[in-house]
Design a protein around this motif. Structure first.
Motif: not given
Length: 122
Positions: A103-110
């Motif tokens: 799902x968006x917004x994405x978790x940039x780290x994961x």
């Protein structure tokens, strides 16, 4: 080098994903609508497809159904990549043939780890 097709009509969303994934040496192909997605998938044979659901000309569910109906795409991982996060949306994505759901917004780290998991499943 693994090839990833990003299907998303939102320029900012595509750019963010591209920026994250290019650090991991993936080859990135982009499509902005359903017809473009099918054409690019057939031409470039990606290892993974990140499929936005709300795209012009043909929604991501229909693109997924059409690709998964082809023998040459049955093993290609298609991941619903969408802001559709209401009850039932994930099930609808799986029913259309998607192999995963981000799902968006994405978790940039994961996000990079999620992509690695989907690529290993192939």
């Amino acid at each position: 080098m693994k090839r990833i097709l990003i299907v998303d009509d939102n320029d900012d969303s595509r750019e963010l994903v591209k920026k994250i994934l290019k650090k991991y040496d993936y080859e990135i192909i982009e499509a902005i609508d359903g017809e473009d997605a099918i054409a690019k998938a057939v031409t470039y044979r990606p290892d993974l497809i990140l499929m936005d659901i709300s795209i012009p000309k043909m929604d991501g569910y229909e693109v997924t159904r059409r690709l998964k109906a082809r023998p040459d795409f049955k093993a290609t991982s298609i991941i619903a990549f969408t802001a559709h996060a209401m009850r039932g949306d994930q099930e609808k994505a799986f029913e259309s043939g998607c192999d995963g759901y981000i799902s968006k917004p994405i978790n940039v780290r994961e996000f990079p780890e999620q992509i690695k998991v989907y690529l290993k499943e192939k």
